[in-house]
Write a protein that holds these residues in place. Sequence first.
Motif, PDB file in Angstrom:
ATOM      1  N   SER A 181      42.463 -64.480   5.725  1.00 55.84           N
ATOM      2  CA  SER A 181      41.869 -63.439   4.889  1.00 55.84           C
ATOM      3  C   SER A 181      40.971 -64.051   3.823  1.00 55.84           C
ATOM      4  O   SER A 181      41.100 -65.219   3.461  1.00 55.84           O
ATOM      5  N   VAL A 182      40.051 -63.241   3.323  1.00 54.42           N
ATOM      6  CA  VAL A 182      39.169 -63.645   2.234  1.00 54.42           C
ATOM      7  C   VAL A 182      39.516 -62.816   1.004  1.00 54.42           C
ATOM      8  O   VAL A 182      40.100 -61.736   1.106  1.00 54.42           O
ATOM      9  N   TYR A 183      39.134 -63.338  -0.161  1.00 51.85           N
ATOM     10  CA  TYR A 183      39.526 -62.702  -1.413  1.00 51.85           C
ATOM     11  C   TYR A 183      38.343 -62.614  -2.373  1.00 51.85           C
ATOM     12  O   TYR A 183      37.341 -63.324  -2.248  1.00 51.85           O
ATOM     13  N   ASN A 184      38.519 -61.735  -3.344  1.00 55.91           N
ATOM     14  CA  ASN A 184      37.623 -61.634  -4.496  1.00 55.91           C
ATOM     15  C   ASN A 184      36.170 -61.428  -4.093  1.00 55.91           C
ATOM     16  O   ASN A 184      35.283 -62.173  -4.505  1.00 55.91           O
ATOM     17  N   LEU A 185      35.929 -60.395  -3.284  1.00 54.69           N
ATOM     18  CA  LEU A 185      34.549 -60.035  -2.974  1.00 54.69           C
ATOM     19  C   LEU A 185      33.878 -59.485  -4.228  1.00 54.69           C
ATOM     20  O   LEU A 185      34.515 -58.773  -5.010  1.00 54.69           O
ATOM     21  N   PRO A 186      32.614 -59.795  -4.453  1.00 55.11           N
ATOM     22  CA  PRO A 186      31.932 -59.212  -5.614  1.00 55.11           C
ATOM     23  C   PRO A 186      31.711 -57.718  -5.404  1.00 55.11           C
ATOM     24  O   PRO A 186      31.629 -57.238  -4.270  1.00 55.11           O
ATOM     25  N   VAL A 187      31.628 -56.985  -6.496  1.00 58.02           N
ATOM     26  CA  VAL A 187      31.326 -55.561  -6.437  1.00 58.02           C
ATOM     27  C   VAL A 187      29.942 -55.343  -7.033  1.00 58.02           C
ATOM     28  O   VAL A 187      29.401 -56.198  -7.732  1.00 58.02           O
ATOM     29  N   SER A 188      29.365 -54.199  -6.753  1.00 55.86           N
ATOM     30  CA  SER A 188      28.026 -53.908  -7.261  1.00 55.86           C
ATOM     31  C   SER A 188      28.050 -53.789  -8.771  1.00 55.86           C
ATOM     32  O   SER A 188      29.085 -53.482  -9.381  1.00 55.86           O
ATOM     33  N   TYR A 189      26.897 -54.015  -9.396  1.00 54.66           N
ATOM     34  CA  TYR A 189      26.819 -53.913 -10.854  1.00 54.66           C
ATOM     35  C   TYR A 189      27.093 -52.489 -11.317  1.00 54.66           C
ATOM     36  O   TYR A 189      27.633 -52.266 -12.401  1.00 54.66           O
ATOM     37  N   ASP A 190      26.747 -51.499 -10.502  1.00 54.71           N
ATOM     38  CA  ASP A 190      27.053 -50.115 -10.863  1.00 54.71           C
ATOM     39  C   ASP A 190      28.554 -49.887 -10.941  1.00 54.71           C
ATOM     40  O   ASP A 190      29.044 -49.154 -11.792  1.00 54.71           O
ATOM     41  N   ALA A 191      29.312 -50.526 -10.040  1.00 54.20           N
ATOM     42  CA  ALA A 191      30.768 -50.371 -10.052  1.00 54.20           C
ATOM     43  C   ALA A 191      31.399 -51.093 -11.230  1.00 54.20           C
ATOM     44  O   ALA A 191      32.437 -50.687 -11.744  1.00 54.20           O
ATOM     45  N   VAL A 192      30.756 -52.192 -11.699  1.00 57.67           N
ATOM     46  CA  VAL A 192      31.300 -52.951 -12.829  1.00 57.67           C
ATOM     47  C   VAL A 192      31.032 -52.241 -14.143  1.00 57.67           C
ATOM     48  O   VAL A 192      31.920 -52.058 -14.981  1.00 57.67           O
ATOM     49  N   ASP A 193      29.785 -51.818 -14.347  1.00 52.83           N
ATOM     50  CA  ASP A 193      29.374 -51.287 -15.643  1.00 52.83           C
ATOM     51  C   ASP A 193      29.295 -49.771 -15.701  1.00 52.83           C
ATOM     52  O   ASP A 193      29.229 -49.194 -16.775  1.00 52.83           O
ATOM     53  N   GLY A 194      29.265 -49.112 -14.553  1.00 53.42           N
ATOM     54  CA  GLY A 194      29.063 -47.674 -14.536  1.00 53.42           C
ATOM     55  C   GLY A 194      30.330 -46.900 -14.831  1.00 53.42           C
ATOM     56  O   GLY A 194      31.414 -47.452 -15.009  1.00 53.42           O
ATOM     57  N   PRO A 195      30.205 -45.573 -14.905  1.00 53.05           N
ATOM     58  CA  PRO A 195      31.366 -44.726 -15.164  1.00 53.05           C
ATOM     59  C   PRO A 195      32.342 -44.737 -13.999  1.00 53.05           C
ATOM     60  O   PRO A 195      31.958 -44.904 -12.848  1.00 53.05           O
ATOM     61  N   ARG A 196      33.624 -44.563 -14.328  1.00 54.30           N
ATOM     62  CA  ARG A 196      34.660 -44.515 -13.305  1.00 54.30           C
ATOM     63  C   ARG A 196      35.340 -43.161 -13.352  1.00 54.30           C
ATOM     64  O   ARG A 196      35.396 -42.505 -14.379  1.00 54.30           O
ATOM     65  N   LYS A 197      35.869 -42.791 -12.210  1.00 52.33           N
ATOM     66  CA  LYS A 197      36.560 -41.510 -12.124  1.00 52.33           C
ATOM     67  C   LYS A 197      37.814 -41.548 -12.989  1.00 52.33           C
ATOM     68  O   LYS A 197      38.557 -42.535 -12.996  1.00 52.33           O
ATOM     69  N   ALA A 198      38.067 -40.477 -13.728  1.00 58.16           N
ATOM     70  CA  ALA A 198      39.273 -40.381 -14.532  1.00 58.16           C
ATOM     71  C   ALA A 198      40.491 -40.342 -13.621  1.00 58.16           C
ATOM     72  O   ALA A 198      40.421 -39.884 -12.481  1.00 58.16           O
ATOM     73  N   PRO A 199      41.673 -40.819 -14.099  1.00 55.34           N
ATOM     74  CA  PRO A 199      42.866 -40.831 -13.236  1.00 55.34           C
ATOM     75  C   PRO A 199      43.186 -39.484 -12.617  1.00 55.34           C
ATOM     76  O   PRO A 199      43.522 -39.405 -11.429  1.00 55.34           O
ATOM     77  N   GLN A 200      43.110 -38.399 -13.381  1.00 60.80           N
ATOM     78  CA  GLN A 200      43.402 -37.092 -12.811  1.00 60.80           C
ATOM     79  C   GLN A 200      42.387 -36.708 -11.744  1.00 60.80           C
ATOM     80  O   GLN A 200      42.701 -35.965 -10.818  1.00 60.80           O
ATOM     81  N   GLY A 201      41.166 -37.217 -11.850  1.00 57.61           N
ATOM     82  CA  GLY A 201      40.173 -36.987 -10.794  1.00 57.61           C
ATOM     83  C   GLY A 201      40.578 -37.638  -9.489  1.00 57.61           C
ATOM     84  O   GLY A 201      40.360 -37.081  -8.410  1.00 57.61           O
ATOM     85  N   HIS A 202      41.168 -38.841  -9.565  1.00 57.60           N
ATOM     86  CA  HIS A 202      41.669 -39.490  -8.352  1.00 57.60           C
ATOM     87  C   HIS A 202      42.787 -38.670  -7.713  1.00 57.60           C
ATOM     88  O   HIS A 202      42.871 -38.556  -6.491  1.00 57.60           O
TER      89      HIS A 202
END
Length: 718
Positions: free
Chosen positions: A3-24
Amino acid sequence: MTSVYNLPVSYDAVDGPRKAPQGHVLATIDAMVGPMPPARFLNRFLPQPAFSIPNHLLPSNDAFTHVPDMADSVAEIYEPLAAALNQRTEGGPRCPGFVFDITAARIAHPDRRRYMKPHICCYKEPNLEIVQAADKASRIDLGYAELFIDVSPDPLRDFFNNPPPDVRRSNYSLRSYHHVFTGQRRHEHVEDLFGQHIAHVVEVLARQSRTFLFTVAIHGSCARLLRWDRSGCVVSEAFDVRARPNVLCDFLWRFSQTSDAGRGHDTTVEYALPWEEVRFRDAVRLHILTQLDPGEDLEEAVEQHYAPGQVFAARVLHQDHPASDEHTRRFLFSRPVASSLALLGHGTRGCWAVDAATSEVAFLKDTWRNAYQHPPVYLANEVQSTRTDELLGRHRPSWACAPIDSQELKIAPQARRHYRLVLGTVGRPFSTQRGTKELLHACHDVFTAMRDALARDRRLHRDISTGNIVLVQEPDSETRRGYLIDWELSSRVRADGRAEKSKSVGTAWFMAKRLSIRLLVQGYPHVLQDDMESLLYVVLHAALRWQPHDLPQGAPRERWNVFYKSNLATAARDAAAGVRFDSDAVREWLDTMMAFHAPLPTHGAELRDKWTGDGQAVDDFWTDFLATRDLEPANRTEHEFRAVASPTAPLAPWTSASRPPMGEGWVSSSRELSSFASPRPRPRRPRHRRRYIPLPSIRVLLRQSRNWRRGGGRGAKK
């Protein structure tokens, strides 16, 4: 294969808004099934290998006696739990090859959701040093986690229900309602806790190449096993680790003995070789040089697609050939331009990729689809697909409770397969547009592609969005051209112009309004005018976000939220009403197109009947508009477009001391529950004490309802 680990994520996913827990929670609530008996859970998802006899398995008796059945803080649970999980004797550890680390001790800002981590993470022993050496603010913990454990101090904070024995489980909801009956604040807090658990699952799937993931949720000394994939979640029955320690010990032993693929890793992804990383970096840099904006920093642009030390390789099967090594090509990839931040659905990861043999740059799309028109990803001659959907639907197993919040599923379970698609056109994101000229010219290119596909191949795209348009600098063009990509959801059309595929699809923000009410449109096929409407919304979105205008900060996003929630054909006109754009051309184009799309009674005959047929009337106007108007080439302006709800709001404090007696509670009024609405003035009422009302059991309510129906309902003769 490893297996491989620690794939990078897009800059939008790092710095952008995230769904609130209740939204999940709301997004996933209809795709959960359980509670599955632990023995069945283990035998189905972690079968005991014939060669693996647990002769060195540590005795499970009294393994978790130091874990309290309830506590005042989570530390009182996870500290003795981690010690028990890491216990070693001369015979070996409890989970050979793995170690459990208290991740909650490495959080930069414990009171902010963006920085939260699971309480305990399980790692392979060589990876623990890498994680512990990272900065506290790093999210590398979830990039290396094999599984994680979330802890809460009280059993009543469990989101799920355990029905009484010897009952018909279809009469019980999977969701527990103890916390609802004991107050609205407690109810919201329990949803927050489970929503945060889902958020951690989503991040692990984004930071690793996975087909599924195991997690454990512990409330006091009661534990549940969970298995997550892109179709939903399977939940086990709760069991007390103090009274039944063998269940958790057996799970950990089987988990340690299975393969990386059996633990949920996609082992078809490999680490790139050192020389392949150099080839990838150089190929990406050379391609960006041909697409670079004036004044844009080359290295900064390269970083959007290349993370040093994080280059990976995957093989892609040719569409028209059987699965074999000779029919596959090896592609290198690194940082994606888009990362999925949701559990259910496609889970798309889109990257610039480089052919390892030719150094040709392409676009690699890694996704989970319920379509079968492309060759899927194979592992050991088996198709990678989801399994939760096997237990969802109308024919649920006898151990399964009723779907949460409804007797029938709102959304049919989706059996998804894993696909990798390679697209030839690679350009810059649509969000990098330089000004009005590029915006309208690029979107006209897209409109031309839509009409050509319909005329030449009788095909509709059905997913027009900002994410499916790329800007490509061609040698003979002063302005970058707009390319319409991702035709995966496209459909041929019948003689009447309607798509052969009747199911409505598309990106929710840009879907035609007649198709946007998803529960009512499963039988509405697309037509060309729906894609034209989506393109209108793309231009409107770009104008509000990247064109200079007089709206204050935050107003563009608020208007877009109102537009998105509206189902009116005039929603676009309402969103643009009163906005003074610096570019007169943008205002004129929007007004004319909105009149073509949804003419008002005040509009003359020259604006009517334009949004029909093959779009020729719209194309005539658009072509003439581009030829006769002076369009600004570089008037781009950034406007704040973040989520309205803050993703870093702290969780409300809660302690076990505030827990009301179990089985009792008070029920708030509907006005109190609607805390998001502005309260209306009302006359003062005498103050009175809230009474704790004993609530009838679900069995009593069902019996009363059944008797009422048999008696003919209200007003029946007794």
